[in-house]
Every structure is written in structure tokens, then in C-alpha cells.
Design a protein around this motif. Structure first.
Motif, PDB file in Angstrom:
ATOM      1  N   ALA A  42       0.825  -1.209   0.000  1.00  0.00           N
ATOM      2  CA  ALA A  42       0.000   0.000   0.000  1.00  0.00           C
ATOM      3  C   ALA A  42       0.859   1.260   0.000  1.00  0.00           C
ATOM      4  CB  ALA A  42      -0.943  -0.008   1.209  1.00  0.00           C
ATOM      5  N   VAL A  43       1.891   1.287   0.816  1.00  0.00           N
ATOM      6  CA  VAL A  43       2.720   2.496   0.864  1.00  0.00           C
ATOM      7  C   VAL A  43       3.547   2.640  -0.412  1.00  0.00           C
ATOM      8  CG1 VAL A  43       2.795   2.705   3.373  1.00  0.00           C
ATOM      9  CG2 VAL A  43       4.494   1.283   2.214  1.00  0.00           C
ATOM     10  N   ILE A  44       3.974   1.512  -1.008  1.00  0.00           N
ATOM     11  CA  ILE A  44       4.702   1.593  -2.274  1.00  0.00           C
ATOM     12  C   ILE A  44       3.788   2.140  -3.361  1.00  0.00           C
ATOM     13  CG2 ILE A  44       5.767   0.215  -4.105  1.00  0.00           C
ATOM     14  CD1 ILE A  44       6.997  -1.540  -1.940  1.00  0.00           C
ATOM     15  N   THR A  45       2.531   1.718  -3.360  1.00  0.00           N
ATOM     16  CA  THR A  45       1.568   2.227  -4.338  1.00  0.00           C
ATOM     17  C   THR A  45       1.383   3.732  -4.175  1.00  0.00           C
ATOM     18  OG1 THR A  45       0.415   0.099  -4.412  1.00  0.00           O
ATOM     19  CG2 THR A  45      -0.811   2.054  -5.154  1.00  0.00           C
ATOM     20  N   LEU A  46       1.311   4.208  -2.947  1.00  0.00           N
ATOM     21  CA  LEU A  46       1.164   5.652  -2.707  1.00  0.00           C
ATOM     22  C   LEU A  46       2.379   6.417  -3.231  1.00  0.00           C
ATOM     23  CD1 LEU A  46      -0.293   5.642   0.930  1.00  0.00           C
ATOM     24  CD2 LEU A  46      -1.485   6.363  -1.152  1.00  0.00           C
ATOM     25  N   VAL A  47       3.557   5.882  -3.016  1.00  0.00           N
ATOM     26  CA  VAL A  47       4.769   6.538  -3.502  1.00  0.00           C
ATOM     27  C   VAL A  47       4.769   6.595  -5.021  1.00  0.00           C
ATOM     28  CG1 VAL A  47       7.280   6.345  -3.669  1.00  0.00           C
ATOM     29  CG2 VAL A  47       6.150   5.979  -1.474  1.00  0.00           C
ATOM     30  N   ASN A  48       4.466   5.473  -5.663  1.00  0.00           N
ATOM     31  CA  ASN A  48       4.471   5.430  -7.122  1.00  0.00           C
ATOM     32  C   ASN A  48       3.408   6.327  -7.724  1.00  0.00           C
ATOM     33  OD1 ASN A  48       6.637   3.690  -7.317  1.00  0.00           O
ATOM     34  ND2 ASN A  48       5.375   1.852  -7.285  1.00  0.00           N
ATOM     35  N   ALA A  49       2.329   6.560  -6.972  1.00  0.00           N
ATOM     36  CA  ALA A  49       1.256   7.433  -7.453  1.00  0.00           C
ATOM     37  C   ALA A  49       1.554   8.902  -7.197  1.00  0.00           C
ATOM     38  CB  ALA A  49      -0.064   7.050  -6.785  1.00  0.00           C
ATOM     39  N   GLY A  50       2.629   9.180  -6.539  1.00  0.00           N
ATOM     40  CA  GLY A  50       2.992  10.558  -6.276  1.00  0.00           C
ATOM     41  C   GLY A  50       2.305  11.162  -5.072  1.00  0.00           C
ATOM     42  N   ARG A  51       1.653  10.340  -4.286  1.00  0.00           N
ATOM     43  CA  ARG A  51       0.949  10.839  -3.093  1.00  0.00           C
ATOM     44  C   ARG A  51       1.932  10.740  -1.920  1.00  0.00           C
ATOM     45  NH1 ARG A  51      -4.268   7.074  -3.675  1.00  0.00           N
ATOM     46  NH2 ARG A  51      -4.760   7.919  -1.591  1.00  0.00           N
ATOM     47  N   LEU A  52       2.940  11.606  -1.986  1.00  0.00           N
ATOM     48  CA  LEU A  52       4.107  11.433  -1.128  1.00  0.00           C
ATOM     49  C   LEU A  52       3.834  11.805   0.317  1.00  0.00           C
ATOM     50  CD1 LEU A  52       6.724  12.905  -3.601  1.00  0.00           C
ATOM     51  CD2 LEU A  52       6.215  10.498  -3.190  1.00  0.00           C
ATOM     52  N   SER A  53       3.152  12.911   0.530  1.00  0.00           N
ATOM     53  CA  SER A  53       2.850  13.318   1.901  1.00  0.00           C
ATOM     54  C   SER A  53       2.002  12.266   2.601  1.00  0.00           C
ATOM     55  CB  SER A  53       2.132  14.669   1.894  1.00  0.00           C
ATOM     56  OG  SER A  53       1.806  15.062   3.203  1.00  0.00           O
ATOM     57  N   GLU A  54       1.011  11.737   1.873  1.00  0.00           N
ATOM     58  CA  GLU A  54       0.148  10.691   2.438  1.00  0.00           C
ATOM     59  C   GLU A  54       0.960   9.432   2.733  1.00  0.00           C
ATOM     60  OE1 GLU A  54      -3.910   8.231   1.143  1.00  0.00           O
ATOM     61  OE2 GLU A  54      -3.218   9.937  -0.071  1.00  0.00           O
ATOM     62  N   ALA A  55       1.873   9.103   1.791  1.00  0.00           N
ATOM     63  CA  ALA A  55       2.709   7.917   1.985  1.00  0.00           C
ATOM     64  C   ALA A  55       3.607   8.094   3.206  1.00  0.00           C
ATOM     65  CB  ALA A  55       3.557   7.658   0.743  1.00  0.00           C
ATOM     66  N   GLU A  56       4.173   9.281   3.355  1.00  0.00           N
ATOM     67  CA  GLU A  56       5.057   9.514   4.495  1.00  0.00           C
ATOM     68  C   GLU A  56       4.302   9.383   5.813  1.00  0.00           C
ATOM     69  OE1 GLU A  56       7.917  12.941   6.517  1.00  0.00           O
ATOM     70  OE2 GLU A  56       7.024  13.328   4.547  1.00  0.00           O
ATOM     71  N   THR A  57       3.086   9.970   5.851  1.00  0.00           N
ATOM     72  CA  THR A  57       2.294   9.883   7.084  1.00  0.00           C
ATOM     73  C   THR A  57       2.014   8.426   7.430  1.00  0.00           C
ATOM     74  OG1 THR A  57       1.259  12.012   6.629  1.00  0.00           O
ATOM     75  CG2 THR A  57       0.122  10.552   8.173  1.00  0.00           C
ATOM     76  N   ARG A  58       1.612   7.653   6.394  1.00  0.00           N
ATOM     77  CA  ARG A  58       1.311   6.232   6.629  1.00  0.00           C
ATOM     78  C   ARG A  58       2.569   5.474   7.070  1.00  0.00           C
ATOM     79  NH1 ARG A  58      -1.481   2.499   8.792  1.00  0.00           N
ATOM     80  NH2 ARG A  58      -1.604   0.530   7.617  1.00  0.00           N
ATOM     81  N   LEU A  59       3.701   5.778   6.425  1.00  0.00           N
ATOM     82  CA  LEU A  59       4.942   5.089   6.774  1.00  0.00           C
ATOM     83  C   LEU A  59       5.363   5.376   8.214  1.00  0.00           C
ATOM     84  CD1 LEU A  59       6.869   5.674   3.448  1.00  0.00           C
ATOM     85  CD2 LEU A  59       6.565   3.427   4.510  1.00  0.00           C
ATOM     86  N   ARG A  60       5.232   6.625   8.631  1.00  0.00           N
ATOM     87  CA  ARG A  60       5.645   6.958   9.994  1.00  0.00           C
ATOM     88  C   ARG A  60       4.727   6.304  11.015  1.00  0.00           C
ATOM     89  NH1 ARG A  60       9.925  10.126   9.876  1.00  0.00           N
ATOM     90  NH2 ARG A  60      10.289  11.586   8.171  1.00  0.00           N
TER      91      ARG A  60
END
Length: 748
Positions: A42-60
Motif C-alpha cells: 500500500a505504501v509503495i503504491t502511494l509513492v508510485n502514485a505521487g501521493r508522497l505526503s500521504e505515503a510519508e504519514t502512513r509510513l511513519r
């Protein structure tokens, strides 16, 4: 200027960094209590989609629950990179938690290389290459870091390993050639640059690298063509213009190169490499002060530019500012310990300071790095010659010619070692052939003076004078023009200031030291010979030519100052000068000789500072003196030395100054020694000199040619020979050429 192609392709995740496959695949085993596969995907998909802030929040959030999940740290580093935020902590965590993941190791290593932390990056990149031994890109990045960290030889092996895996990897080919250039193997580098161009024929950077290698192979015309081709592809390339300028300079066309460098600087921000190249070219057209200012600017723009510091050292050395030059070379070596040119430059400074042993050590260090460095070999030969080891010196110069038949300075150095004979036909043909080829201006000048000496030694006087004239004409084109009115005004000012009233005012603060002995006169009037005679005495040290009194005079009499000078400055000047002599006086020497000929201008000031100092004024027939000066290569230094009219004017001002000091100095402080009388009546005049210096007689002073000491002047060969009057009256062989000088003598 960059020597690396750089790989700018984006990684699959779109981060824009040089990471290769930095997102990786989800291959980590899912451990109990760790993040699940679905969370990771899920977080890799967010990164590849360019939803970086959302991905970072989820990763943290996930990392708060699973702080030891290396894959999460790896993906977080990518998200941070894409947001132009610092990923180093995430990369470090990922590499520590995933020691067997080549991508995590590689990502950390490449991030550290972005910060130019080459040594810190090496362990991670080495591990990445070991974990993924068939990944050519990993090997190239590892090799790049090795090269930047100074492990150039090891980098060559890594590049070659990468090419065994991928023979068409243009980055490996180009950067291998860069490493070969650093190892001073330009012929091999040319082959690899040409191979890289076969794969990318329109890559301007590789063309510029090829231009650099061709130039260092002595193929300046090919270097110019390659750089011009690069400019045709990229019309705004400052790098291509820089290499065009370097090639033009190598072709002996410095004025054209100056125009090209100025054009490059006009295109955009001030580039340190172009500034340094422009400074080198300006030096060759006689604009030393502008060159020095530009080089100082370059090292301010890029303080880590080792080549810039080395070139600054060269310019400072030209100005005889040895302390500053030495510091510039040392800074270059701090940045790049294997910088052969900086090592050689440091050796030149040490030689001028008469630290012969230290200079030899520096030369040997340079030759350990590059056994084929002709500049270091030549300097080592000079050091041998300074000590009178002329056979060993010539062997080193000939070795330099074997390694680089286009190294003009080795030919010139051989000519200065001894009297040349008609048997030197191979030397003559080699020197003349070089003059027929394109050469930088300073090398052409050196060859003309060397051939002039050859023909003078072999009694072919018309051919000799023709070469001396050409050498002087070329040298004059590079030097600041001699200004007779300005020099007359300076002599007027000195004579006006340093009068009897000034000397009386200084007496309370004057030094009581009688250690200094000053040998003054015109250059080539026998000053080195008398220094050698005195230095043969057990109680005397020869300090060479100490550049001090020009600045001391300007300190006492600042140009803009109003009113009389402060005599108190005299004590400070005396102390400073004695400190300059300290290395010699520390051994308990009774006298230390300063043989700077131009101190004839400052004898009045020196007498005011050191009333007990002794002056030995060397006098030689004016035509012999001026002719001998004209026959010496003072490239970029002499203002009056390369023009007969200027020489005549300078000599007349010298005569005017010394006539004043003859009246002002006490008889106990001034001994005038006719060169011709000294060479004809050696013992009589040698005893007078020793007695005048206040010393007991020492018979070794008659065998001065056997004294073992460094002599760092053009007279080093002559002072190793027994006393001879053979050079007296030499001017008669060139009488038809000496028109401007005839007024210096009343009759012959």
C-alpha cells in the motif's frame, strides 16, 4: 569542470535520484509482529502514485508500530527524496536493518556520495557490489566512490569488472578513462574516451574529456577539434569553451584563449575552472596581476577546488611570494594528497628556500605517485644541479625527454648545465624540431634561450643573437612593459628619502648587528661568485637572494604618507630581517650573505637600519653585464631585462643610485670589487673581501668551486669551475647588436 558523465536517469519510482530500483520488490520475509505484505504494498503504491505526503504519514505510523522494519525505512527514504527532503537517516536505518539487501546498501552509499562523503560511502557501496556482483551499475558507483576517495588504482579494477558484465556501459568506459587520466596514463584514456564516443557520439562531456586527454598527449590540434565539436553540439557549454581555450594555449595562442574564456564567463555564473584557465592564459600574455585576482576569486567560489589552489600557488610563485605560494600548494594537497602538480610546486618553493633535502623528498613523493612525471624529474634534476651534481642532473633531464620528447624545459635545463659543444647535434636537432611544432609560449621562450646558449658556446654568434633576440621578444610580449619614467621616479624618491638626516634620525633605533653582508650590483656582475667565495668560509652562510627591502622601504615611506617617517619602525624592520636570517644565524655564523643585486636601490635604508652591516658592490664592464642579462631567460619576471633600450636606462639609474651611496656610506661599510680584477687577481681580491668582512683568513675561500652548498641561480655551473676571466670582453663578439648600450661606456 566535471570529469564524470553522471547518471541522471530516474529510478523506477520516479525519485529523480541516481538510485537504481530504489523501491525494490517486497521480498523481505514477513516476521511475526512486523508489517504485513498488504501494508508494504500500500505504501509503495502511494509513492508510485505521487501521493508522497500521504505515503510519508502512513509510513511513519507503521514505523511507530514496527521501528525495526527495514523495508519501511527504505520506502520512506524514497518518499523523502521525492519531496526534496533529507533521506539520510532513513537510508542509514534501512542499511543497518537490511544488511543483506544490496539496494538498501546502495541507496545509503549513493546518498552519501551526493554529499561528497566518499570515504563514508565506500563500505555501503562495497557491500552492495558484493551482494549483487553482476550489477554493473552498482560496480560503477562503487568505482566512482573509490576514485573520488583517492583509491584510483582500485577504481580501475572495479570499472573493468563492470565492463566485463556490460561492455557497452558508457559510464564505466568514460569514468575508467577519467581514472586513467588521474593515474597520468593519457594515451590509454584517449582510447577509452573514443570507445565511449562510439556509443554516444554526440555527448559533449565525453568530447571535452577526450580534448583534455589529447592535449595532455601533446596532440593540441586534435584537442581543439574535439572541444570545438562539443561546442557545436552545445553552443552554450562553458566546459567546451574552457577546453577550446586550453587547447589554444597549448598551441601557443594565449591571446585567442583569453577571448574564449571571457566569452565563457559572459554566458552565466562565474565558473571556478574557467576562471583558473583564464588566469593561466593571462599570465602568458603578461597580465599577472589580473591573473592573480581571478585565481583568488576562483578558490573563493570553490574552496575545495584543488587545481585552483595549485594554480594560485604557481602565480604566487611567479611573483616570488614564497610563503603564500607554499600555503596554496599545501591547501591543494590537503584536498587532494596525490596532486602531483601541487607536490612539484611545493618542491619548487622549498628549492627557492634552499631546503634542498625537503624539496628532494617532495619530488620523490611525486614520483612515487607518478614515476613518469617529467616535471618532478626535471625539478629533481635542478636540485642535483644546484648541488653541483651535474652528471646526475643531466641523466634526469634526459630521462624526462625519453618520457616526453616534447618537454622543452628539459632541453633548456641541459643547455644550462655546462658548456655546449659541436658534438651536441642530437640535442640541437631535438630543440629545433620542437620549435617547429606548436608549443606554449613559455616553452618556446625557454628553447630560444637554450639554442642561443648553444650557438654562443659553439662560437656561432650571429645565430646565437638571433635566438636570444627571439626569446626576449616573446618574453617581452608576456611581461608588464618597463616604464623608464616610473623607475626614475622611484629612484628619485628613494634618494630623496634616504639621506644623511634620515640616517641620523634612525640611529637611536638602529640595530647593532654586524651579521648581514649585502652583495649589491647589477645581475650577472659576479654576485653569485662572491657569495660562493664568502660561503666557503667556516664562519659564513650564504642566504641567497632575500626579497625583503622593497616592502621594507614601502613600510617606512608609504606612498600616501605625509610628513617625515617614524624612525621607530626601523627597530621593527631590523628584527623582521634578522628573523629572516634566523635559520642561518642559529648555527653561530658570524656573517650571513644576502646577494639580492637589486638591493643597490636600498643601500641607504639598509645602512640606516644596520649601520654596522657591510656592502660589497660588484662592478663589471657594463656591456658584458647587460649582454649577460639579455642572454638570461627571465620569462614573465624581467621588465627591463628583455629590451636593450630598457637595459640601458636601468643601468644608468643603477649607476646614479650607487654613486649616491658611494658618497653616503662610510669606507668601512662599502667595498667595491671589479669583477675583471677579481678574476685576474683571485687571491689578492679574495683576501680583501675576507678582510673587509671582518673575518680571519680561510684558504678554502680560494677553492670556492669545491664548496658543497646549494646554488640556486643561473650561475650555479660557473661557480663550480675554477676562477676564469674568459667571459670578460665577451661583448665584442656581439658589438654590432649593442647600439642602445654603447652610451654606457665612454670609450673602448
Amino acid at each position: 569542470m566535471s570529469n564524470s558523465t553522471g547518471r541522471n536517469e530516474p529510478c523506477p519510482c520516479g525519485s529523480g535520484k541516481k538510485y537504481k530500483r530504489c523501491c525494490g520488490q517486497v521480498t523481505d520475509p514477513v516476521t511475526a509482529g512486523g508489517p504485513g505484505v498488504a501494508d508494504i504494498e500500500a505504501v509503495i503504491t502511494l509513492v508510485n502514485a505521487g501521493r508522497l505526503s500521504e505515503a510519508e504519514t502512513r509510513l511513519r505510523s507503521l514505523l511507530a508500530l514496527h521501528p525495526d522494519a527495514g523495508i519501511l525505512w527504505k520506502v520512506l527514504s524514497v518518499a523523502l527524496v521525492r519531496q526534496s527532503r533529507d533521506p539520510i537517516d532513513a537510508c542509514t536505518k534501512a542499511a543497518a536493518l537490511l544488511p543483506s539487501d544490496p539496494e538498501a546498501q546502495h541507496n545509503l552509499g549513493t546518498e552519501l556520495t551526493q554529499r561528497k562523503q566518499w570515504h563514508t560511502a565506500l563500505p555501503a557501496l562495497r557491500r552492495a557490489a558484493a551482494l549483487s556482483p553482476r550489477n554493473a551499475d552498482f560496480l560503477v558507483d562503487f568505482a566512482d566512490a573509490l576514485r573520488e576517495a583517492g583509491h584510483v588504482g582500485e577504481s580501475v579494477e572495479a570499472y573493468q569488472q563492470a565492463l566485463r558484465l556490460d561492455a557497452r556501459n558508457v559510464f564505466a568506459i568514460n569514468n575508467l578513462a577519467n581514472a586513467l587520466m588521474e593515474l597520468r596514463r593519457p594515451a590509454e584514456a584517449v582510447e577509452h574516451y573514443q570507445r565511449a564516443l562510439g556509443l554516444r557520439p554526440d555527448e559533449p562531456l565525453i568530447l571535452c574529456n577526450l580534448s583534455n586527454a589529447l592535449r595532455q598527449n601533446g596532440l593540441a590540434q586534435g584537442a581543439l577539434a574535439a572541444a570545438q565539436q562539443a561546442l557545436a553540439i552545445d553552443s552554450r557549454s562553458t566546459m567546451a569553451r574552457n577546453f577550446i581555450g586550453l587547447a589554444l594555449n597549448a598551441l601557443g595562442r594565449p591571446a585567442e584563449s583569453v577571448a574564449v574564456y571571457r566569452e565563457a564567463l559572459a554566458l552565466g555564473p562565474r565558473d571556478a575552472a574557467v576562471l583558473v584557465s583564464l588566469a593561466q592564459a593571462l599570465r602568458d600574455v603578461g597580465k599577472q596581476h589580473e591573473a592573480l585576482a581571478l585565481c583568488r576569486e576562483a578558490v573563493q567560489i570553490d574552496p575545495a577546488f584543488a587545481d585552483g589552489h595549485c594554480t594560485l600557488g604557481n602565480l604566487l610563485f611567479d611573483q616570488r611570494l614564497m610563503g603564500e605560494a607554499g600555503r596554496s600548494y599545501e591547501r591543494a594537497l590537503e584536498l587532494q594528497p596525490r596532486h602531483v602538480a601541487a607536490l612539484t610546486g611545493r618542491g619548487l618553493v622549498l628549492r627557492q628556500l634552499r631546503r634542498t633535502t625537503d624539496a628532494e623528498s617532495v619530488c620523490n613523493a611525486a614520483l612515487t605517485i607518478d614515476p613518469n612525471c617529467v616535471e618532478a624529474l626535471s625539478l629533481l634534476g635542478e636540485l642535483h644541479a644546484d648541488l653541483g651534481r651535474f652528471t646526475e642532473a643531466e641523466a634526469l633531464f634526459r630521462r624526462a625527454i625519453e618520457l616526453n620528447p616534447r618537454f622543452a624545459f628539459a632541453y633548456a635545463n641541459i643547455a644550462a648545465l655546462r658548456r655546449m659543444t659541436d658534438c651536441e647535434s642530437a640535442w640541437q636537432k631535438g630543440a629545433e624540431a620542437l620549435l617547429d611544432a606548436p608549443l606554449p609560449l613559455d616553452q618556446r621562450v625557454a628553447l630560444h634561450f637554450a639554442l642561443g646558449k648553444f650557438f654562443d658556446d659553439t662560437k656561432q654568434h650571429e645565430r646565437a643573437f638571433a635566438h636570444f633576440r627571439q626569446g626576449n621578444d616573446l618574453s617581452r610580449s608576456t611581461a608588464t612593459a618597463y616604464d623608464p619614467e616610473r623607475f626614475t621616479a622611484r629612484i628619485d624618491r628613494i634618494l630623496g628619502h634616504c639621506d644623511e638626516s634620515f640616517i641620523r634620525a634612525c640611529r637611536p633605533m638602529a640595530s647593532s648587528s654586524d651579521v648581514p653582508v649585502f652583495i649589491i650590483g647589477m645581475p650577472r656582475s659576479g654576485t653569485t661568485l662572491v657569495e660562493q667565495i664568502l660561503a666557503s668560509h667556516d664562519a659564513v652562510a650564504g642566504a641567497g637572494e632575500i626579497a625583503f627591502w622593497d616592502a621594507a622601504y614601502d613600510t617606512v615611506f608609504p606612498p600616501a604618507a605625509q610628513g617625515p617617517p617614524d624612525p621607530a619602525t626601523v627597530a621593527d624592520i631590523a628584527l623582521a630581517y634578522l628573523q629572516r636570517l634566523g635559520a642561518d644565524t642559529a648555527g653561530g655564523m658570524l656573517r650571513v650573505v644576502d646577494k639580492m643585486p637589486a638591493n643597490f636601490m636600498y643601500a641607504g635604508l639598509i645602512h640606516a637600519v644596520f649601520p654596522r652591516a657591510r656592502f660589497i658592490h660588484m662592478q663589471r664592464h657594463p656591456l658584458d653585464t647587460c649582454l649577460s642579462i639579455y642572454f638570461q631567460n627571465f620569462f614573465s619576471l624581467g621588465r627591463y631585462t628583455n629590451d636593450l633600450d630598457a637595459l640601458a636606462h636601468y643601468y644608468a639609474e643603477y649607476t646614479r643610485a650607487t654613486e649616491r651611496w658611494r658618497r653616503l656610506l662610510p669606507a668601512t661599510g662599502l667595498l667595491e670589487v671589479p669583477y675583471e680584477a677579481l678574476t685576474e687577481n683571485q687571491e689578492e681580491w679574495t683576501r680583501r673581501i675576507i678582510d673587509f668582512a671582518g673575518l680571519e683568513w680561510d684558504p678554502k675561500c680560494l677553492a670556492f668551486q669545491d664548496t658543497n652548498r646549494a646554488v640556486v641561480t643561473a650561475s650555479r655551473w660557473q661557480v663550480r669551475q675554477k676562477m676564469s676571466s674568459a667571459s670578460s670582453g665577451r661583448w665584442r663578439d656581439y658589438e654590432s647588436h649593442l647600439g642602445p648600450l654603447r652610451g654606457l661606456v665612454r670609450s673602448e
